[in-house]
Enzyme design. Structure first.
Site: not given
Length: 608
Positions: A451, A519
């Site tokens: 990410k 998340s």
């Protein structure tokens, strides 16, 4: 005739709720001949050795008959010479408390059964609290199975004393205690010769004569708008059921939350014009001018409702999954459905003692007082003043299941004292100067999925292309803004909420924001989408498999998690909920970072 009485039977498991109502219907000759014959035949293979099993009249599901318990709510409609009734026979098992709460929400009176051989149990107390929470003010405690204790008056008096203490603890207004035997019929419809010491009414006699009219009438006219009806360009009506008060043609009304005013031009009850309508009527109202009214708005006259975004409420938690502070839901209050979060669990209520206990989590069937914040202003009132707009449910945003029901205790004053300041320099002006559309590119995926590397490389490419950007990385943010947060569920929720709020502010500044956070929970990502705005949020799921993430393990985190040195580690000891509708999905194990950025940029073209 004293009008319709809607009542509920509840209490602990096997207290005889279904048997009591079944015997009442049988003795009062309220069954058709074929129903009576079917009951007698079914009882031959029942659990009473051939004697009539009155519970079979209410327990219709096969699983109910096999186990001898009530699972679902069973509604029965019947009429005597003095009154009409709707009774909801509800489950006693703790597992089915949700079903019991549904039944309580419609009732004016509760018949709570207590087993004379056991006295008041935990589930009896829970049901009494839930009935009080749902606004029921009239209670009958039926002390059942008196035949099993040989109709002993001393046992009854001891239980009666406990019931009166419970009534004081719960501040119950109208309480009656009646000794009965549901199987033998004592004091159900006829006075019992076995209990001459009891001089009160039978259960049916009390139900036929009790007055349940609310002495404190709700103030003002309140109509939550359920639907806007526009069959053609000449007609625009607002439909819903009147919660309280009366409205007449020509009345001046106010629309909340906008506070615009108008005059009632016409009132339709079904398709017939009426000069006025009152509480309980389903109506269509037209106004004398065009104003902004939609589902969730409320038409009022002489009613001082609250318009704010935060309130304190008492809730019954009904979900199998625990409630943590900060968790996001949809709240349905009146006809309004809006995103909301449980900000703070102030305390939970001990079912036995009523004591207020500190809590950061709630588990199934617990009752607690919480602070709730909605995403925008909503219209409501306290439950004591207006039941229809003072009660609500919380809906899980992922499963769409009802997680909790509750009632509003009071508004949080700080929400009424804070007003959004409108600024002259808007997001559009700032973005126009930069020549770009503000977006939040939300990268989500397991630790080690790529990410941060992907977001970092993408930001460089956007910067070279003349875009104005800001990258928010999970580790970097936790070193500053979110330094005080850990990795417990409530901390993870708050971590994502803060990031979403920061991203929205940066979007307001005209920037393109890139965020790189694990998340892991779908509800938190949905909440971030709501905060930032649907048209400004692009979810990018970095779907690199767990095996590849562990193989990389640049920071050695997976090894520590496998050794038990890092609790609540996503993918190992804490779940990651895979996005179902991410705008972009990329697997960095299948191509290089540069190739992955090319794929993402191509997918982003339609947003730029």
């Amino acid at each position: 005739m004293n009008g319709l009485l809607k009542f509920i039977t509840c209490g602990s498991v096997d207290d005889g709720k279904s048997t009591l109502i079944g015997h009442m219907l049988y003795d009062a000759k309220l069954l058709f001949a074929d129903q009576e014959r079917a009951l007698e035949l079914d009882s031959k293979v029942g659990s009473r050795e051939g004697e009539i099993d009155y519970s079979l009249l209410l327990d219709g599901l096969m699983a109910e008959r096999e186990q001898g318990i009530t699972i679902d709510v069973a509604y029965r409609y019947f009429t005597t010479e003095k009154r009409s009734f709707i009774v909801a026979d509800t489950p006693g098992h703790e597992e089915y408390t949700r079903n019991m709460a549904v039944g309580a929400s419609f009732a004016d009176l509760a018949v709570i059964l207590v087993d004379a051989s056991q006295g008041i149990l935990v589930q009896t107390r829970r049901h009494a609290r839930i009935c009080a929470l749902m606004g029921i003010r009239h209670f009958v405690f039926a002390v059942n199975k008196m035949d099993l204790v040989r109709y002993d008056q001393k046992i009854y008096r001891r239980i009666e004393k406990d019931i009166k203490k419970l009534a004081v603890d719960l501040e119950l207004d109208h309480v009656n205690v009646i000794p009965v035997s549901a199987t033998e019929g004592d004091n159900v419809t006829l006075k019992s010769p076995s209990m001459p010491w009891y001089q009160g009414k039978t259960l049916l006699g009390h139900l036929e004569t009790v007055d349940v009219e609310d002495e404190t009438e709700e103030q003002g006219f309140v109509l939550p708008v359920q639907r806007v009806c526009r069959p053609n360009h000449t007609f625009r009506g607002f439909q819903g059921q009147i919660e309280s008060g009366t409205v007449k043609r020509g009345d001046g009304i106010t629309v909340l939350p906008s506070r615009e005013k108008a005059i009632v031009q016409s009132i339709l009850v079904t398709d017939q014009e009426a000069s006025e309508a009152s509480a309980g009527k389903a109506v269509t109202v037209t106004l004398d001018r065009e104003i902004d009214v939609s589902r969730g708005c409320i038409l009022v006259k002489d009613a001082d409702l609250i318009v704010s975004s935060m309130f304190t409420a008492t809730i019954l938690w009904m979900d199998d999954v625990e409630l943590t502070q900060g968790k996001n839901f949809l709240v349905k209050i009146g006809t309004k459905l809006i995103p909301a979060a449980v900000m703070d669990i102030k305390y939970r209520v001990d079912i036995n003692t009523g004591e207020h206990l500190a809590a950061t989590h709630l588990y199934k069937n617990e009752i607690a007082v919480c602070d709730i914040a909605a995403a925008d202003e909503i219209v409501y009132d306290t439950f004591r003043k207006h039941k229809g707009v003072g009660s609500f449910i919380l809906i899980d945003r992922v499963t769409n299941m009802t997680s909790a029901c509750g009632v509003v205790e009071h508004s949080l004053r700080r929400s009424e004292n804070i007003v959004w300041q409108k600024l002259d320099i808007t997001r559009e002006i700032r973005a126009g100067k930069m020549g770009q559309k503000p977006l939040t590119l939300w990268f989500t995926g397991l630790s080690g999925s790529g990410k941060s590397a992907l977001a970092n490389e993408l930001e460089k490419r956007l910067s070279v292309a003349g875009r104005f950007t800001m990258l928010l990385d999970g580790d970097n943010i936790r070193m500053g803004l979110n330094k005080n947060l850990g990795f417990e569920p409530e901390d993870r929720i708050e971590n994502i909420r803060r990031i979403a709020e920061v991203a929205r502010l940066m979007n307001d500044a005209g920037l393109i924001v890139l965020t790189a956070f694990i998340s892991p929970f779908a509800s938190d990502r949905q909440n971030a989408r709501d905060i930032i705005g649907e048209g400004n949020f692009v979810e990018i799921y970095v779907s690199t498999p767990l095996e590849e993430c562990e193989r990389r393990d640049i920071k050695g985190l997976y090894r520590k998690a496998r050794d038990g040195r890092i609790p609540n580690f996503t993918g190992i000891s804490s779940p990651y909920e895979v996005p179902e509708k991410a705008e972009i999905v990329i697997d960095t194990s299948k191509q290089s970072i540069e190739e992955s950025v090319d794929i993402v940029l191509e997918a982003l073209e339609k947003y730029f």
